[in-house]
Design an enzyme around this catalytic site. Structure first.
Site, PDB file in Angstrom:
ATOM      1  N   GLU A 138      -1.429  -8.641   5.080  1.00 40.81           N
ATOM      2  CA  GLU A 138      -1.201  -8.776   6.529  1.00 40.81           C
ATOM      3  C   GLU A 138      -2.512  -8.739   7.315  1.00 40.81           C
ATOM      4  OE1 GLU A 138      -0.539  -6.138   4.728  1.00 40.81           O
ATOM      5  OE2 GLU A 138      -0.779  -4.259   5.854  1.00 40.81           O
TER       6      GLU A 138
ATOM      7  N   CYS B 255       0.843  -1.202   0.000  1.00 42.16           N
ATOM      8  CA  CYS B 255       0.000   0.000   0.000  1.00 42.16           C
ATOM      9  C   CYS B 255       0.877   1.251   0.000  1.00 42.16           C
ATOM     10  CB  CYS B 255      -0.990  -0.054   1.160  1.00 42.16           C
ATOM     11  SG  CYS B 255      -2.419   1.001   0.867  1.00 42.16           S
TER      12      CYS B 255
ATOM     13  N   HIS C 188      -3.760  -5.405   1.378  1.00 46.40           N
ATOM     14  CA  HIS C 188      -3.064  -5.671   2.643  1.00 46.40           C
ATOM     15  C   HIS C 188      -3.131  -7.149   3.023  1.00 46.40           C
ATOM     16  CE1 HIS C 188      -2.432  -1.467   3.925  1.00 46.40           C
ATOM     17  NE2 HIS C 188      -3.535  -1.234   3.244  1.00 46.40           N
TER      18      HIS C 188
HETATM   19  N1  LIG Z   1      -3.371   2.061   3.711  1.00 47.68           N
HETATM   20  C1  LIG Z   1      -2.466   2.762   3.075  1.00 47.68           C
HETATM   21  O1  LIG Z   1      -1.273   2.440   3.105  1.00 47.68           O
HETATM   22  C2  LIG Z   1      -2.929   4.008   2.365  1.00 47.68           C
HETATM   23  C3  LIG Z   1      -1.892   4.615   1.468  1.00 47.68           C
HETATM   24  C4  LIG Z   1      -2.149   6.064   1.127  1.00 47.68           C
HETATM   25  N2  LIG Z   1      -2.156   6.887   2.315  1.00 47.68           N
HETATM   26  C5  LIG Z   1      -3.436   6.182   0.352  1.00 47.68           C
HETATM   27  O2  LIG Z   1      -4.435   6.609   0.900  1.00 47.68           O
HETATM   28  O3  LIG Z   1      -3.479   5.834  -0.799  1.00 47.68           O
END
Ligand SMILES: NC(=O)CC[C@H](N)C(=O)O
Length: 233
Positions: free
Chosen positions: A206, A87, A204
Site C-alpha cells: 500500500e 505486516c 507494505h
Molecule cells: N508495520 C507493522 O505492521 C509492524 C508490525 C509489528 N508491530 C512489528 O513491529 O513487527
C-alpha cells in the site's frame, strides 16, 4: 469490490490501505472496529492492516487474534472469504491460525524500516494475477518481528503446494541471503492458504500505489483482488 478494513487499537496503516483499495476499486472500504462481531453483509474482502495492535503486547498480533471481530473473520475465511493481512495483519493471521507458522523477532534484533524487493512466486491467485510470474517489485518493510518461521515439514508443504506467494529477492530476482533482511525461512515474504484466498505478507504494498509518492509497484496486488470482484464493483 466491497472491502472491510479492520481497525484495532494501535493500527496505524489504515489510511494508506484505504487509499490503495480505493484506487484499485473506486470504492471506499468499510471501516470496521475490533469490537464488531459481524462483517457487513456482502463483504468480499477483509483487510487486516499494519500497525502495533494492542501495543504489540504478548506478541505482535496475539491479542488482536483474540478480539471479537476475529471470530467473524475466521468464519468468513472458513466460508471461502478472501482475507488480506499486511505486516501486523500477517502476524494476526498466523496468531489466529488462518495461516501456518509465526513471525519471529527480526534476525538482527532491530526494527527494520527500508526498501525491499519481492519476487512473485505465484501469479495465478486472486491477489497476484496482475503480476507476471517471477516479476520483481519494490516495496517497503517496517517491522520488528518479520522473520517468518515454520518447521521444516510445514515449509516443505507450503512449497510443495505452491503456497509461497512472495519471496525476498534482489532487484534482479535472485533469492539471496543478503536480500532477506529479517532472516525469514527460505526468504518467505508472503504465504497463501490452501484455497489461495487468504494472503499474508510482511512488506507494505500500500506504500506504492501513487506515482507522485513512491511509484506504483504495489498497485497490481490491489488491482488483482479488485478484478477478482469486478462484478461487485
Ligand atoms: N508495520 C507493522 O505492521 C509492524 C508490525 C509489528 N508491530 C512489528 O513491529 O513487527
Amino acid at each position: 469490490m466491497r472491502a472491510g478494513l479492520v481497525l484495532f487499537p494501535g493500527t496505524n496503516r489504515e489510511r494508506d490501505m484505504a487509499l490503495a483499495l480505493q484506487r484499485a476499486t473506486g470504492r471506499k472500504p468499510a471501516m470496521l472496529w475490533h469490537r464488531d462481531t459481524e462483517l457487513p453483509a456482502g463483504t468480499d474482502l477483509v483487510v487486516l492492516p499494519g500497525g502495533f495492535s494492542y501495543g504489540d503486547y504478548l506478541r505482535c498480533g496475539a491479542m488482536a487474534a483474540q478480539s471479537p471481530i476475529m471470530r467473524a473473520v475466521r468464519d468468513f475465511a472458513a466460508r471461502g472469504g478472501h482475507v488480506l493481512g499486511v505486516c501486523n495483519g500477517f502476524q494476526m493471521l498466523t496468531e489466529a491460525g488462518l495461516l501456518p507458522g509465526a513471525l519471529l523477532r527480526n534476525a538482527s534484533l532491530r526494527f527494520l524500516s527500508m526498501d525491499c524487493h519481492m519476487r512473485v512466486e505465484r501469479a495465478d491467485t486472486p491477489f497476484t494475477h496482475r503480476f507476471r510470474p517471477g516479476q520483481v517489485f519494490r516495496s517497503t518493510m517496517a517491522h520488528g518481528d518479520g522473520n517468518y518461521f515454520a518447521d521444516a515439514a510445514t515449509l516443505d508443504r507450503l512449497e510443495g503446494e505452491g503456497l509461497v506467494a512472495l519471496r525476498y529477492a534482489t532487484p534482479e530476482g535472485a533469492v539471496t541471503e543478503a536480500a532477506n533482511r529479517n532472516g525469514s525461512a527460505r526468504n518467505i515474504a508472503g504465504i497463501l492458504s490452501p484455497n489461495l484466498r487468504v494472503l499474508g505478507l510482511m512488506p507494505h504494498p500500500e506504500n506504492q500505489v501513487d506515482p507522485l509518492i513512491d511509484g506504483t509497484d504495489g498497485l497490481p496486488l490491489f488491482e488483482s483482488v479488485a478484478e477478482t470482484f469486478a462484478e461487485t464493483a
